[in-house]
Design an enzyme around this catalytic site. Structure first.
Site, PDB file in Angstrom:
ATOM      1  N   LYS A 129       0.977  -1.308   0.177  1.00  0.00           N
ATOM      2  CA  LYS A 129       0.024   0.106  -0.143  1.00  0.00           C
ATOM      3  C   LYS A 129       0.843   1.422   0.121  1.00  0.00           C
ATOM      4  CE  LYS A 129      -4.569  -1.466   1.859  1.00  0.00           C
ATOM      5  NZ  LYS A 129      -5.631  -1.360   2.606  1.00  0.00           N
TER       6      LYS A 129
ATOM      7  N   LYS B 159      -9.157  -9.272  -8.134  1.00  0.00           N
ATOM      8  CA  LYS B 159     -10.154  -9.446  -7.032  1.00  0.00           C
ATOM      9  C   LYS B 159     -11.260  -8.271  -6.794  1.00  0.00           C
ATOM     10  CE  LYS B 159      -9.581  -9.075  -2.008  1.00  0.00           C
ATOM     11  NZ  LYS B 159      -9.028  -9.080  -0.858  1.00  0.00           N
TER      12      LYS B 159
ATOM     13  N   LYS C 207     -13.557  -2.945  -3.252  1.00  0.00           N
ATOM     14  CA  LYS C 207     -14.131  -1.683  -2.864  1.00  0.00           C
ATOM     15  C   LYS C 207     -13.503  -0.516  -3.595  1.00  0.00           C
ATOM     16  CE  LYS C 207     -13.995  -2.489   1.434  1.00  0.00           C
ATOM     17  NZ  LYS C 207     -14.486  -2.930   2.837  1.00  0.00           N
TER      18      LYS C 207
HETATM   19  P1  AMP Z   1     -12.196  -5.437   2.630  1.00  0.00           P
HETATM   20  O1  AMP Z   1     -13.070  -5.254   1.526  1.00  0.00           O
HETATM   21  O2  AMP Z   1     -10.542  -6.047   2.240  1.00  0.00           O
HETATM   22  O3  AMP Z   1     -12.194  -4.729   4.033  1.00  0.00           O
HETATM   23  O4  AMP Z   1     -12.624  -6.981   3.401  1.00  0.00           O
HETATM   24  C1  AMP Z   1     -13.642  -7.457   4.273  1.00  0.00           C
HETATM   25  C2  AMP Z   1     -13.671  -8.665   4.129  1.00  0.00           C
HETATM   26  O5  AMP Z   1     -14.365  -9.101   2.923  1.00  0.00           O
HETATM   27  C3  AMP Z   1     -12.727  -9.763   4.615  1.00  0.00           C
HETATM   28  O6  AMP Z   1     -13.110 -10.705   5.516  1.00  0.00           O
HETATM   29  C4  AMP Z   1     -12.438 -10.124   3.188  1.00  0.00           C
HETATM   30  O7  AMP Z   1     -11.659 -11.545   3.430  1.00  0.00           O
HETATM   31  C5  AMP Z   1     -13.779 -10.395   2.570  1.00  0.00           C
HETATM   32  N1  AMP Z   1     -13.637 -10.030   1.009  1.00  0.00           N
HETATM   33  C6  AMP Z   1     -13.023  -8.797   0.454  1.00  0.00           C
HETATM   34  N2  AMP Z   1     -12.886  -8.894  -0.861  1.00  0.00           N
HETATM   35  C7  AMP Z   1     -13.364 -10.107  -1.170  1.00  0.00           C
HETATM   36  C8  AMP Z   1     -13.513 -10.843  -2.312  1.00  0.00           C
HETATM   37  N3  AMP Z   1     -13.357 -10.392  -3.302  1.00  0.00           N
HETATM   38  N4  AMP Z   1     -14.167 -12.025  -2.353  1.00  0.00           N
HETATM   39  C9  AMP Z   1     -14.327 -12.543  -1.232  1.00  0.00           C
HETATM   40  N5  AMP Z   1     -14.163 -12.269   0.197  1.00  0.00           N
HETATM   41  C10 AMP Z   1     -13.894 -10.640  -0.099  1.00  0.00           C
END
Ligand code: AMP
Ligand code: TRP
Length: 321
Positions: free
Chosen positions: A108, A189, A192
């Protein structure tokens, strides 16, 4: 047992967050579990304050609408004094080298104009989240396991230096690591913070938009409708989404279809149905400021009380407070 996990409101929650994490938290949550909106973590790179505030509220509404018990949720910044204090104790327990080794920090920091010191110390704040609540298990995705390892090391080190006060947590990984990919680029992936949202289904998108995004999903030139993630990643992603919605395996659902059009319609229908109750409830909660605020306040109070003893004891043992 206390399971604890957080979701950072750096953007709108998407289908990957829901199927990969939030839905599981709602289904598998035990009476001692805690799930929170980690808004303080959303400050480690350039951000917009009013957007962060709005997204934190929205994320809380999504956790509740997904079916997580209102007694199990809170917003991290409502405990900023408590986690802030504990973060300092843990920063004085963590070495610079340990923090600088974190792969997520290295990734990052690259390409950032100003690298905020908070980006370096963010895993220590995460350790404070975990240790303040005496969590035993931390369900996280692959990218966060190194941070949970750091929390374990800091807990052990503090306990052996100053006295036993922290529960040593462990990371738990989802059994079938659901990892949804971007619909317009299945090698990336679903995230957000992607600039182009065409391939990201947000949980609050209206049904027409969900259908449009899924209909336009990139698939592969081969027409064999089989689950082969390495050679047909676009198709595999659609099959995984459908499988997660209907509770079957991707290879199994593939047998039901003979063409992409038919498959995409089924995926869109399933996703829209899966998200419909969540979206309705979340939008209601976002509009009902009074109810959401009351749930938020009660959650903060409960989490604060839960962590009070550990924080007081840790400060005392460290020779301050
Ligand atoms: P984040 O969006 O990185 O804050 O992730 C929040 C939660 O969502 C974490 O537990 C990640 O493992 C899950 N997560 C984030 N992106 C994905 C994705 N593309 N597919 C599955 N799980 C996800
Ligand atoms: N850092 C996590 C993420 O970006 C969110 C998070 C913050 C978290 N504090 C936590 C997860 C404590 C588990 C436990 O996904």
């Amino acid at each position: 047992m206390t399971r604890l996990s957080g979701v950072t409101p750096s953007g709108h929650a998407h289908l990957g967050n829901y199927l990969g994490a939030i839905r599981r938290w709602a289904r598998e949550g035990g009476p001692g579990d805690l799930y929170f909106v980690s808004d303080l973590h959303g400050m480690t790179i350039s951000y917009n304050p009013s957007r962060l505030r709005k997204l934190a509220r929205e994320s809380l509404a999504v956790l509740l609408a997904a079916g997580i018990d209102q007694e199990r949720v809170f917003v991290q910044s409502d405990l900023v004094r408590e986690v802030g204090a504990l973060t300092w104790l843990l920063e004085c327990t963590c070495s610079y080298g340990e923090a600088a080794r974190m792969t997520q920090f290295k990734q990052k920091a690259e390409g950032q104009g100003m690298v905020r010191l908070g980006l370096l110390t963010y895993p220590v704040l995460m350790a404070a989240d975990i240790l303040l609540q005496n969590a035993t298990e931390v369900p996280v995705g692959q990218d966060q396991t190194q941070h949970v390892e750091l929390a374990r090391s800091l807990a052990r080190r503090f306990n052996s230096t100053y006295g036993e006060v922290f529960t040593v947590p462990r990371a738990v990984m989802a059994p079938t690591a659901a990892r949804l990919m971007d619909l317009s680029d299945p090698t990336r992936k679903m995230s957000k913070s992607t600039q182009d949202n065409a391939g990201v289904v947000f949980v609050l998108d209206d049904p027409d938009l969900v259908r449009r995004k899924i209909t336009r999903a990139v698939t592969d030139t081969e027409d064999r409708l089989e689950y082969r993630p390495s050679s047909q990643p676009g198709l595999a992603n659609l099959l995984e989404i459908l499988a997660a919605c209907v509770g079957r395996s991707p290879a199994e659902v593939a047998d039901d279809f003979s063409g992409y059009g038919e498959l995409k319609t089924a995926v869109a229908d399933a996703v829209i149905e899966e998200l419909r109750p969540l979206r309705t409830r979340a939008l209601e909660l976002i509009d009902d400021q009074h109810t959401l605020d009351k749930i938020r306040e009660a959650g903060a109070e409960r989490a604060r009380e839960r962590g009070a003893h550990t924080l007081t004891a840790a400060l005392r043992m460290a020779g301050v407070g």
